[in-house]
Motif scaffolding. Sequence first.
Motif, short mmCIF file in Angstrom:
data_model
loop_
_atom_site.label_atom_id
_atom_site.label_comp_id
_atom_site.label_asym_id
_atom_site.label_seq_id
_atom_site.Cartn_x
_atom_site.Cartn_y
_atom_site.Cartn_z
N LEU A 1 0.86 -1.19 0.00
CA LEU A 1 0.00 0.00 0.00
C LEU A 1 0.89 1.24 0.00
CD1 LEU A 1 -2.81 -0.84 2.61
CD2 LEU A 1 -3.06 -0.64 0.13
N PRO A 2 0.56 2.26 -0.80
CA PRO A 2 1.35 3.49 -0.79
C PRO A 2 1.28 4.17 0.58
CG PRO A 2 -0.16 3.42 -2.67
CD PRO A 2 -0.54 2.29 -1.77
N ASN A 3 2.38 4.78 0.99
CA ASN A 3 2.40 5.44 2.30
C ASN A 3 1.37 6.56 2.41
OD1 ASN A 3 4.41 3.92 3.60
ND2 ASN A 3 6.04 5.07 2.60
N TRP A 4 1.18 7.31 1.33
CA TRP A 4 0.21 8.41 1.40
C TRP A 4 -1.20 7.87 1.63
CZ3 TRP A 4 -3.85 8.25 -1.94
CH2 TRP A 4 -3.70 7.50 -3.11
N PHE A 5 -1.51 6.71 1.05
CA PHE A 5 -2.84 6.11 1.22
C PHE A 5 -3.04 5.68 2.67
CE2 PHE A 5 -5.57 2.34 1.30
CZ PHE A 5 -6.72 2.85 0.72
N ILE A 6 -2.00 5.05 3.25
CA ILE A 6 -2.08 4.63 4.65
C ILE A 6 -2.28 5.85 5.55
CG2 ILE A 6 -0.80 3.55 6.54
CD1 ILE A 6 0.70 1.90 4.45
N ASN A 7 -1.57 6.93 5.27
CA ASN A 7 -1.63 8.13 6.11
C ASN A 7 -3.01 8.77 6.12
OD1 ASN A 7 1.09 7.69 6.51
ND2 ASN A 7 1.76 9.37 5.20
N ILE A 8 -3.62 8.92 4.94
CA ILE A 8 -4.88 9.67 4.89
C ILE A 8 -6.10 8.83 5.19
CG2 ILE A 8 -3.90 11.31 3.24
CD1 ILE A 8 -5.55 10.02 1.05
N THR A 9 -6.01 7.51 5.05
CA THR A 9 -7.18 6.67 5.32
C THR A 9 -7.19 6.11 6.74
OG1 THR A 9 -6.04 4.74 4.37
CG2 THR A 9 -7.52 5.99 2.91
N SER A 10 -6.06 6.07 7.42
CA SER A 10 -6.01 5.48 8.76
C SER A 10 -6.98 6.13 9.75
CB SER A 10 -4.58 5.54 9.30
OG SER A 10 -3.75 4.63 8.63
N PRO A 11 -7.08 7.46 9.82
CA PRO A 11 -8.04 8.03 10.77
C PRO A 11 -9.48 7.75 10.39
CG PRO A 11 -7.11 9.75 9.39
CD PRO A 11 -6.32 8.51 9.12
N VAL A 12 -9.75 7.58 9.11
CA VAL A 12 -11.11 7.33 8.64
C VAL A 12 -11.59 5.94 9.07
CG1 VAL A 12 -12.60 7.16 6.60
CG2 VAL A 12 -10.78 8.87 6.69
N ILE A 13 -10.67 4.97 9.11
CA ILE A 13 -11.05 3.60 9.48
C ILE A 13 -10.64 3.27 10.91
CG2 ILE A 13 -10.95 2.81 7.09
CD1 ILE A 13 -8.25 1.61 7.65
N ASN A 14 -10.42 4.33 11.71
CA ASN A 14 -10.24 4.19 13.16
C ASN A 14 -8.97 3.44 13.57
OD1 ASN A 14 -12.74 5.52 13.68
ND2 ASN A 14 -13.82 3.62 13.21
N VAL A 15 -7.86 3.72 12.90
CA VAL A 15 -6.57 3.25 13.39
C VAL A 15 -6.11 4.25 14.45
CG1 VAL A 15 -4.16 2.82 12.80
CG2 VAL A 15 -5.96 2.17 11.20
N PRO A 16 -5.85 3.82 15.70
CA PRO A 16 -5.45 4.76 16.76
C PRO A 16 -4.15 5.48 16.41
CG PRO A 16 -6.06 2.63 17.68
CD PRO A 16 -5.98 2.44 16.20
N LEU A 17 -4.08 6.77 16.75
CA LEU A 17 -2.91 7.58 16.40
C LEU A 17 -1.63 7.04 17.04
CD1 LEU A 17 -1.65 10.03 15.04
CD2 LEU A 17 -2.37 11.42 17.00
N GLY A 18 -1.70 6.60 18.32
CA GLY A 18 -0.52 6.09 18.99
C GLY A 18 0.04 4.86 18.30
N VAL A 19 -0.84 3.94 17.94
CA VAL A 19 -0.44 2.73 17.22
C VAL A 19 0.11 3.10 15.85
CG1 VAL A 19 -1.31 0.60 16.15
CG2 VAL A 19 -2.08 1.26 18.44
N PHE A 20 -0.52 4.06 15.20
CA PHE A 20 -0.10 4.51 13.88
C PHE A 20 1.31 5.08 13.93
CE2 PHE A 20 0.31 7.92 10.74
CZ PHE A 20 -0.05 7.27 9.58
N PHE A 21 1.59 5.96 14.93
CA PHE A 21 2.92 6.57 15.04
C PHE A 21 3.99 5.52 15.33
CE2 PHE A 21 6.31 8.13 17.82
CZ PHE A 21 6.88 9.08 17.00
N LEU A 22 3.73 4.65 16.32
CA LEU A 22 4.73 3.65 16.70
C LEU A 22 4.99 2.67 15.56
CD1 LEU A 22 6.58 2.60 18.90
CD2 LEU A 22 4.68 1.22 19.78
N GLY A 23 3.92 2.22 14.90
CA GLY A 23 4.09 1.30 13.78
C GLY A 23 4.87 1.93 12.64
#
Length: 269
Positions: free
Chosen positions: A188-210
Amino acid sequence: SSRKRINNRQITQFIFFTEVHHTEGGSARMSLLILLSIFTCSASVMYLVYRNFPELNDDEMEKIKIPKDMDDAKALGTVLSKYKDTYYTQVLMAYFTTYVFLQTFAIPGSIFLSILSGYLYPFPLALFLVCLCSGLGASFCYMLSYLVGRPVVYRYLTERAQKWSQQVDKHRDHLINYIIFLRITPFLPNWFINITSPVINVPLGVFFLGTFLGVAPPSFVAINAGTTLYKLTTAGEAVSWNSLAVLGVLAVLSILPVCFQKKLQQKLE
């Protein structure tokens, strides 16, 4: 119960996608205005950072730009290395803010900055710097999407976002491993992961650490290539078959704990 939980979440997300779809026109216009305002403020901060930079001659000023190819990276590296020791803080801050700026607004060029870090700084500092910049920049992009990017996702990326939402739900119990896996691999492109993660409820803390951990292996390759920056002619030369093999092994290792956990749960059940 877990299946019911997943089904309920998918139903909720489907309703959410559908409801927003009907009101996205005005929201998209307002989101664009807010995004332009945030971009203008960020660009102003960038301007202030570069105003603090040491005085350069005309030839050096031409080389201070976001690198678009390896020649630009080499020219930029020449200027930064000249002033790095005398103006260490100013050069470091300029590098840091530029990298975060590019990541925040999904502007191409950060790969060249990753390579450049290996030329400018000791390897441990370069790796930490690139991982931190990537994690912060991706998180700022996440927050921008949370604030103003949802209408764009709903209008242009609805189908892809829904498919990824289903994958995220399958890996909800081990989401950090999944984010790390996605950052290492090109699925998956990084830009796609970045902009869709909050929409599908990926927690910000998990997102940053991952993100912080997941970008380390590919950054390792880029930084290592930066030590021989002036022998490179294209960014592609920074990646060898050996480095691809290492990235593949690390990607498998990142997902192994998940596989073992699933097998253990099956045995216990």
